[in-house]
Motif scaffolding. Sequence first.
Motif, short mmCIF file in Angstrom:
data_model
loop_
_atom_site.label_atom_id
_atom_site.label_comp_id
_atom_site.label_asym_id
_atom_site.label_seq_id
_atom_site.Cartn_x
_atom_site.Cartn_y
_atom_site.Cartn_z
N ARG A 1 152.45 29.22 119.83
CA ARG A 1 153.52 28.23 119.80
C ARG A 1 153.63 27.56 118.42
NH1 ARG A 1 149.95 24.89 123.14
NH2 ARG A 1 151.33 25.12 124.93
N ALA A 2 154.85 27.17 118.08
CA ALA A 2 155.12 26.36 116.88
C ALA A 2 154.77 27.05 115.55
CB ALA A 2 154.39 25.03 116.96
N LEU A 3 154.70 28.37 115.55
CA LEU A 3 154.45 29.07 114.28
C LEU A 3 155.79 29.32 113.57
CD1 LEU A 3 151.78 31.71 115.38
CD2 LEU A 3 151.40 29.59 114.14
N PRO A 4 155.84 29.20 112.25
CA PRO A 4 157.09 29.39 111.52
C PRO A 4 157.49 30.85 111.32
CG PRO A 4 155.34 28.89 109.98
CD PRO A 4 154.74 28.79 111.36
N GLU A 5 156.58 31.77 111.63
CA GLU A 5 156.85 33.19 111.46
C GLU A 5 156.38 33.94 112.70
OE1 GLU A 5 154.58 34.18 108.02
OE2 GLU A 5 152.66 33.93 109.03
N GLU A 6 156.88 35.17 112.86
CA GLU A 6 156.48 35.96 114.02
C GLU A 6 155.05 36.49 113.87
OE1 GLU A 6 158.69 38.97 115.90
OE2 GLU A 6 160.58 37.86 115.91
N HIS A 7 154.27 36.33 114.92
CA HIS A 7 152.93 36.91 115.00
C HIS A 7 152.87 37.81 116.23
CE1 HIS A 7 150.43 33.85 112.45
NE2 HIS A 7 151.59 34.14 111.89
N PHE A 8 152.17 38.92 116.11
CA PHE A 8 152.00 39.84 117.24
C PHE A 8 150.52 39.96 117.53
CE2 PHE A 8 151.74 43.68 119.68
CZ PHE A 8 152.96 43.79 120.33
N GLY B 1 154.95 38.59 110.48
CA GLY B 1 156.13 38.95 109.70
C GLY B 1 156.85 37.71 109.23
N ASP B 2 158.19 37.81 109.14
CA ASP B 2 158.95 36.62 108.77
C ASP B 2 159.45 35.95 110.04
OD1 ASP B 2 161.18 38.09 109.66
OD2 ASP B 2 161.66 38.78 107.63
N VAL C 1 158.64 41.46 112.87
CA VAL C 1 157.27 41.78 112.47
C VAL C 1 157.06 43.27 112.67
CG1 VAL C 1 156.35 41.29 114.76
CG2 VAL C 1 154.83 41.19 112.79
N HIS C 2 156.34 43.91 111.76
CA HIS C 2 156.07 45.35 111.88
C HIS C 2 154.74 45.54 112.58
CE1 HIS C 2 155.90 49.60 110.98
NE2 HIS C 2 154.70 49.43 110.47
N VAL C 3 154.77 46.28 113.69
CA VAL C 3 153.58 46.47 114.52
C VAL C 3 153.12 47.92 114.44
CG1 VAL C 3 152.65 46.35 116.86
CG2 VAL C 3 154.29 44.63 116.08
N SER C 4 151.82 48.11 114.24
CA SER C 4 151.25 49.45 114.17
C SER C 4 150.66 49.82 115.54
CB SER C 4 150.15 49.50 113.10
OG SER C 4 149.42 50.71 113.19
N LEU C 5 151.29 50.78 116.22
CA LEU C 5 150.76 51.25 117.50
C LEU C 5 149.41 51.93 117.30
CD1 LEU C 5 154.01 52.76 119.06
CD2 LEU C 5 152.91 50.61 119.67
N ARG C 6 149.26 52.61 116.20
CA ARG C 6 147.99 53.28 115.90
C ARG C 6 146.84 52.27 115.84
NH1 ARG C 6 146.84 58.13 113.41
NH2 ARG C 6 149.06 58.42 112.92
#
Length: 252
Positions: A122-129, A149-150, A154-159
Amino acid sequence: MKLRKGISSWPEEERPRERLLKRGAEALTDAELIAILLRVGVRGLSAVDLARQLLERFGSLRAMVEAPTLALLEIKGLKEAKAAQLTAAMEIARRSRLVSEEQRQKITSTKQAGEYLLDRLRALPEEHFRVLYLNRRNVLLSDILIARGDATKVHVSLRQIVANALQVNANAIIAAHNHPSGDTKPSESDRLLTKDLIASTRPLNIKVLDHLVIGGEVFYSFADTGLLDELELECLAPGTTKSSARLSRADK
């Protein structure tokens, strides 16, 4: 221009380090605690002033803890040595907290998963995964920030997600990311990513229990809305049956 005097010139009862030793860490403000880690300020700014700038720049102590070292280095006057000290201290605190929580944390319902992840996203200024890795009894094995990401993507690595699951011998995972806008409605890219995640983990008998989208103080559950079931069906090959493993919805 008259420069501000450093903390060493302050009355002893006002200095953060001395106050911590006499009254305990809980008596200090966030800025004062950060100032102790910084040790000294920069030209024209005390360590406390510099700490306040850091908090203003990131918006909260939580956001600052999650910030990469490169973001800290964008603060005027904050050199590599100080940024490294802050990053190391925050990481030690984060790992200590997570180890303590993970040793006793068991996630068996959507409500538990949501509350746990709200505290982190919650309340983060950017996307986190993030991904939570669980064993067969739904005990939390590991909680890993996969990517940041911004404010919109956000770019997520499935690997990487799969590699982490194999490393901790996880039987199930819960994915989660935040929408800084506060809108919890999953995007089409969120839907496709979840489908790809199911397809990547299913051959390894690793179950995707849910994908939560955090927005403000609320969250969206792919499992509770039935969207996860739809995506699982799309991934199923002819002649196979859908797994029954899932989080309880009775305690939402």
